[in-house]
Design a protein around this motif. Structure first.
Motif, mmCIF file in Angstrom:
data_model
loop_
_atom_site.group_PDB
_atom_site.id
_atom_site.type_symbol
_atom_site.label_atom_id
_atom_site.label_comp_id
_atom_site.label_asym_id
_atom_site.label_seq_id
_atom_site.Cartn_x
_atom_site.Cartn_y
_atom_site.Cartn_z
ATOM 1 N N THR A 26 -5.789 -1.430 5.171
ATOM 2 C CA THR A 26 -4.175 -1.960 5.500
ATOM 3 C C THR A 26 -3.488 -3.394 5.317
ATOM 4 O O THR A 26 -2.926 -3.380 5.162
ATOM 5 C CB THR A 26 -3.876 -1.432 6.378
ATOM 6 O OG1 THR A 26 -3.803 -1.836 8.029
ATOM 7 C CG2 THR A 26 -3.961 0.228 6.157
ATOM 8 N N THR A 42 0.011 -3.451 5.007
ATOM 9 C CA THR A 42 0.830 -2.428 4.456
ATOM 10 C C THR A 42 1.171 -1.247 5.460
ATOM 11 O O THR A 42 2.305 -0.665 5.130
ATOM 12 C CB THR A 42 -0.095 -2.101 3.387
ATOM 13 O OG1 THR A 42 -1.326 -1.543 4.178
ATOM 14 C CG2 THR A 42 0.152 -3.106 2.277
ATOM 15 N N HIS A 43 0.436 -1.162 6.153
ATOM 16 C CA HIS A 43 1.161 0.194 6.905
ATOM 17 C C HIS A 43 1.520 0.562 8.492
ATOM 18 O O HIS A 43 1.451 1.741 9.526
ATOM 19 C CB HIS A 43 0.006 1.876 7.273
ATOM 20 C CG HIS A 43 -0.416 2.060 5.984
ATOM 21 N ND1 HIS A 43 -1.241 0.713 4.480
ATOM 22 C CD2 HIS A 43 -0.429 3.410 5.369
ATOM 23 C CE1 HIS A 43 -1.267 1.921 4.013
ATOM 24 N NE2 HIS A 43 -0.709 3.462 4.218
#
Length: 348
Positions: A26, A42-43
Motif C-alpha cells: 500500500t 494507498t489504503h
C-alpha cells in the motif's frame, strides 16, 4: 473480486513512474513532470493518503525504492540521481549525468543502483560503499529493467545490452573510489530489437528467464536470455494496442510493461488508454480492462501481486497540447485471486 479506485490527490502534470514499496503493498511512489515525487499510503483512507511530497528542480522521469520502504531514488531532467529519505524528507545527490536521466533502478540482490541517461552512460552505485562507476553506452538509454541476475538496457538505436549484475558489482568494487571512474564492462549479450520501430519499454521476467520489450508501433516482443538455438527459437513479437476507427487501423505506442511477481504474466499499457494482461509463455491475452480516460504512461504491480498501479496522463495520442486540470490520474486496481493467472495455472 476485483475493484479499482483513483487516488484523491494526484500530480498536476504528466506521470512518469509509479512504484510500490518492496515490503508494503500500500506504499506507493509517483513521479511527475510537475517536478515532484509523491509518497502515498494507498489504503490509509478512501482515495489513499498523500504522506509526503519531494520537490525537485526539474521534471522527474523515474523513481525506485531502495534497500527498504523508507529509502528511494529519483532522476530526471536536472541530470541528477538523488537519494530520498522518506522518513526525514532529506534529499542527497549521488551523482550527476551530462544530460537528462531517463531511468533509475535498484537490484536488492546485488545492492546496486543503476541510472541510465540520454548522455549515453550508465552510473552504477554500490550502496554498501561510496563507490560508483560510469559505463559508456553506444546510444541513449530509453529503458532499464533488472531480473535477479541481469540488467537489460534498451537504447535509442533499437539495440539492447544485457549485463550480468555480478560483472557490474565487480567493476564498481574494482573502481575503488567515490568518483565517476569510467570502467569497461562488456555486455553479456548484445541484441538488436526484433521490432522494426523504436523501443519504448523493457521489463524482465521475475523468474530470471527473459524479458519483454515494447515499441512505439503497437507491438510487444518476448525473448529469453538463454542463448541456445532452441531457446532463441521461442522468441516472438505480436501486435497489440490498435483500434479500428472509421475503417482505419490506428496504431498506438506501448508505453508501459510490468510483470506480475507471482504468476509471471505481464501487463501492457498503451496510448489507447488500454491495459491488457498477457500470458507470455502460452502466447495469449488473459484479459483487457475497460478503457482508461487517457494514455497509459506507467504501471507497477505490488510485491505480493495483489495490486496494480496505473499512471494515466494525456499524451500526443489524445491530441492535447495543454494539460487541462484533473486529467492526470493514478488508479489502483485490486486483482481478484485468479485475475492474473496464466493458462493452465491452478488455484492453490
Amino acid at each position: 473480486m476485483s475493484s479499482q479506485f483513483e487516488l484523491a490527490q494526484n500530480p498536476t502534470e504528466h506521470i512518469s513512474a509509479v512504484k510500490f514499496a518492496p515490503d508494503s503493498s500500500t506504499r506507493l511512489l509517483v513521479s511527475s513532470w510537475d517536478r515532484n515525487v509523491y509518497l502515498y499510503d494507498t489504503h490509509a483512507e478512501p482515495g489513499g493518503k498523500l504522506l509526503q511530497k519531494f520537490q525537485h528542480r526539474a521534471p522527474v522521469l523515474d523513481i525506485c525504492f531502495g534497500r527498504d520502504d523508507n529509502e528511494a531514488f529519483s532522476c530526471g531532467v536536472d541530470w541528477d540521481v538523488r537519494r530520498l529519505d522518506l522518513n526525514t524528507g532529506e534529499q542527497t545527490v549521488l551523482s550527476s549525468h551530462q544530460q537528462g536521466v531517463r531511468n533509475v533502478i535498484f537490484s536488492s540482490k546485488h545492492n546496486l543502483l543503476v541510472s541510465g541517461s540520454w548522455d549515453c552512460t550508465l552510473h552504477v552505485h554500490d550502496l554498501s560503499s561510496d563507490n560508483w562507476a560510469t559505463i559508456q553506452l553506444p546510444s541513449k538509454c530509453f529503458s532499464l529493467s533488472v531480473s535477479p541476475s541481469k540488467l537489460v538496457v534498451a537504447m535509442s538505436t533499437r539495440m539492447l545490452h544485457i549485463y550480468q549484475l555480478s560483472d557490474l558489482a565487480q567493476a564498481v568494487a574494482q573502481s575503488n573510489a567515490p568518483a565517476p571512474n569510467i570502467v569497461q564492462v562488456n555486455p553479456w549479450q548484445q541484441r538488436e530489437s526484433s521490432m522494426k520501430y523504436m523501443t519504448r519499454a523493457v521489463a524482465c521476467m521475475p523468474n530470471d528467464a527473459g524479458y519483454a520489450s515494447s515499441s512505439i508501433e503497437g507491438r510487444v516482443a518476448v525473448e529469453w536470455f538463454d542463448p541456445s538455438e532452441a531457446s532463441q527459437s521461442r522468441k516472438y513479437a505480436f501486435k497489440c494496442h490498435r483500434q479500428t476507427v472509421d475503417g482505419q487501423d490506428i496504431v498506438y505506442p506501448v508505453h508501459a510493461l510490468a510483470f506480475h511477481p507471482v504468476h509471471g504474466t505481464f501487463a501492457s499499457g498503451g496510448g489507447d488508454g488500454v491495459v491488457a494482461l498477457w500470458d507470455g509463455v502460452h502466447k495469449r491475452r488473459i484479459r483487457q480492462y475497460q478503457k482508461f480516460p487517457a494514455s497509459i504512461g506507467c504501471m507497477d504491480f505490488s510485491g505480493d501481486g495483489k495490486y496494480l498501479a496505473v499512471g494515466v496522463s494525456p499524451g500526443f495520442e489524445d491530441g492535447m497540447d495543454d494539460m487541462p486540470d484533473g486529467v492526470v490520474k493514478v488508479f489502483i486496481r485490486e486483482l481478484g485471486e485468479t485475475e492474473a493467472m496464466g493458462k493452465g495455472a491452478s488455484k492453490k
